[in-house]
Motif scaffolding. Structure first.
Motif, PDB file in Angstrom:
ATOM      1  N   PHE A 150       1.023   3.647 -10.978  1.00 37.56           N
ATOM      2  CA  PHE A 150       1.556   3.018  -9.780  1.00 37.56           C
ATOM      3  C   PHE A 150       1.538   1.504  -9.935  1.00 37.56           C
ATOM      4  N   PHE A 151       2.721   0.898  -9.946  1.00 39.07           N
ATOM      5  CA  PHE A 151       2.856  -0.549 -10.082  1.00 39.07           C
ATOM      6  C   PHE A 151       2.077  -1.095 -11.279  1.00 39.07           C
ATOM      7  N   GLY A 152       2.176  -0.420 -12.406  1.00 43.03           N
ATOM      8  CA  GLY A 152       1.569  -0.924 -13.630  1.00 43.03           C
ATOM      9  C   GLY A 152       0.101  -0.590 -13.800  1.00 43.03           C
ATOM     10  N   ASN A 153      -0.477   0.200 -12.889  1.00 42.94           N
ATOM     11  CA  ASN A 153      -1.893   0.582 -12.980  1.00 42.94           C
ATOM     12  C   ASN A 153      -2.027   2.098 -12.870  1.00 42.94           C
ATOM     13  N   SER A 190      -6.587   7.764 -10.784  1.00 42.72           N
ATOM     14  CA  SER A 190      -6.925   9.180 -10.908  1.00 42.72           C
ATOM     15  C   SER A 190      -7.239   9.804  -9.561  1.00 42.72           C
ATOM     16  N   THR A 191      -7.227   9.019  -8.503  1.00 43.96           N
ATOM     17  CA  THR A 191      -7.491   9.552  -7.160  1.00 43.96           C
ATOM     18  C   THR A 191      -6.435   9.046  -6.185  1.00 43.96           C
ATOM     19  N   SER A 229      -2.948   6.088  -0.292  1.00 40.74           N
ATOM     20  CA  SER A 229      -3.457   4.873  -0.938  1.00 40.74           C
ATOM     21  C   SER A 229      -4.165   5.249  -2.227  1.00 40.74           C
ATOM     22  N   PHE A 230      -4.324   4.273  -3.094  1.00 46.38           N
ATOM     23  CA  PHE A 230      -4.903   4.478  -4.424  1.00 46.38           C
ATOM     24  C   PHE A 230      -6.135   3.596  -4.573  1.00 46.38           C
ATOM     25  N   TYR A 251      -4.939  -3.192  -1.274  1.00 42.25           N
ATOM     26  CA  TYR A 251      -4.596  -1.807  -1.004  1.00 42.25           C
ATOM     27  C   TYR A 251      -3.250  -1.430  -1.627  1.00 42.25           C
ATOM     28  N   PRO A 252      -3.257  -0.685  -2.736  1.00 41.84           N
ATOM     29  CA  PRO A 252      -2.003  -0.094  -3.219  1.00 41.84           C
ATOM     30  C   PRO A 252      -1.654   1.089  -2.317  1.00 41.84           C
ATOM     31  N   VAL A 253      -0.463   1.053  -1.716  1.00 37.07           N
ATOM     32  CA  VAL A 253      -0.141   2.017  -0.674  1.00 37.07           C
ATOM     33  C   VAL A 253       1.298   2.515  -0.820  1.00 37.07           C
TER      34      VAL A 253
END
Length: 380
Positions: A35-38, A41-42, A52-53, A70-72
């Motif tokens: 997700f967005f270059g990262n 695992s959850t 969210s990640f 917050y990656p969302v």
């Protein structure tokens, strides 16, 4: 065409009823989401309409993107309240039918075949709004699909309808770096209600995003936000406006303006050029007609009948000569080509023929048997 959800039931794990924060961590079996270059695992399934990640994101009031930390993925990030009605359920799956459906949906965005290895599906099923709102419900779904190289988010809104709005409600993706994000048009405005009938892939209520790169491309062409007034071509991270034949792009690189082929000398018209919007028309001077290619002109072939001592102007491929004919009657054809050698013009009587010698001289033979003739070379 209205979207069909991947599945809609509650036989899979369901979130416990919560007003704000849901800390439920969903383990993806031996895999990750890019997700967005990262890699993550959850995934956290948050009651208020988002995934969210790395950590839960349970804000009751949505914070405008971009936000840090917050990656969302926001499906319909709003003040969801499931205490009175509705539920939120989720699961991971490698079901072949569902993976094939995801492949087709992704192809609508990319034009290429992607074969997801697994899917994560989260559905907010007929959920209410704060506080204890049950008279109106919304149903929406997120499908994350990955082939272990590329990851996609498919956001779906059932029934072509969002029944309840929420102040500041938004949908889209946020990288968590405070810079990179994409909002579906209408986010944080009353127009968010249109999310269930609009689309970036041509299916009302469905939005597909590639989320594995360091940025997310928005297809400005399908969204209708490019400003291109003729042709829009989407590119990764941008778009290009271009024009139909007969137009050229203006200085703002969006609108198109007519090309005056006549003034530019690019029309190919042999004689007269008239500009029109988006095109042009070729025409000819008197005595000529347009040829089959609609650009060049040819002499008009016609006849004229006169009497003694009548002077005629004869057009021969653009040249003009004057012929004075001293006969009681005659017939002359106008418009013969230079390359026509000694043509028979008319049969005046069974025993008398009028002929024309080309090039160089015109000769008119009297039709009344007289022997008076006048000849003149063409004047170029």
């Amino acid at each position: 065409m209205i979207v069909t959800l991947y599945e809609q039931n509650n036989i899979h794990p369901v979130l416990p009823v919560h007003l704000k924060l849901v800390d439920l961590k969903v383990k993806i079996q031996n895999d990750t989401v890019y997700f967005f270059g990262n890699y993550y695992s959850t995934i956290y399934v948050n009651n208020n309409g988002d995934l969210s990640f790395g950590q839960a994101f349970g804000n009751a009031a949505p914070t405008a993107f971009p936000i840090s930390t917050y990656p969302v993925v926001a499906i319909y990030q709003a003040d969801v309240d499931t205490r009175g009605t509705g539920s939120v359920w989720y699961r991971t799956t490698a079901d072949s039918t569902l993976r094939a459906k995801a492949s087709n949906d992704i192809r609508s965005l990319t034009g290429t075949i992607v074969s997801p290895q697994w899917l994560f599906i989260a559905t907010w099923d007929h959920v209410g709004y704060y506080s204890y709102g049950t008279d109106k419900t919304n149903t929406f779904q997120a499908v994350l699909a990955t082939d272990n190289v590329r990851s996609y988010a498919i956001l779906q809104y059932a029934d072509g309808l969002i029944q309840w709005p929420s102040s500041g409600a938004q949908a889209g993706c946020n990288a968590g770096d405070g810079i990179t994000y994409v909002n579906i048009p209408g986010s944080r405005t009353p127009s968010i209600l249109n999310i269930a009938t609009s689309s970036n892939v041509g299916v009302g209520g469905q939005w597909v995003f590639l989320i594995s790169q360091a940025y997310i491309d928005i297809n400005e062409c399908t969204l209708g936000v490019s400003g291109c007034n003729q042709i829009c071509t989407n590119t990764i991270g941008s778009y290009i406006c271009s024009c139909n034949l007969g137009y050229q792009i203006s200085s703002n690189n969006r609108t198109c303006q007519d090309i005056n082929e006549c003034s530019l000398g690019t029309s190919g018209c042999a004689q007269i050029c008239t500009n029109t919007i988006g095109s042009y028309v070729c025409s000819c001077y008197p005595g000529y007609q347009i040829s089959f290619n609609n650009q060049t002109c040819v002499d008009i072939q016609s006849s004229a009948i006169g009497s003694t001592s009548t002077a005629l102007a004869i057009g021969v491929t653009g040249a003009i000569c004057c012929v004075t004919i001293m006969c009681s009657f005659f017939i002359v054809f106008i418009g013969y080509k230079w390359q026509a050698k000694r043509k028979v013009v008319a049969n005046l009587s069974p025993s008398t023929m009028t002929t024309v010698d080309l090039p160089g001289m015109y000769m008119s033979q009297c039709g009344d048997g007289g022997d008076i003739t006048k000849t003149h070379p063409p004047i170029l």
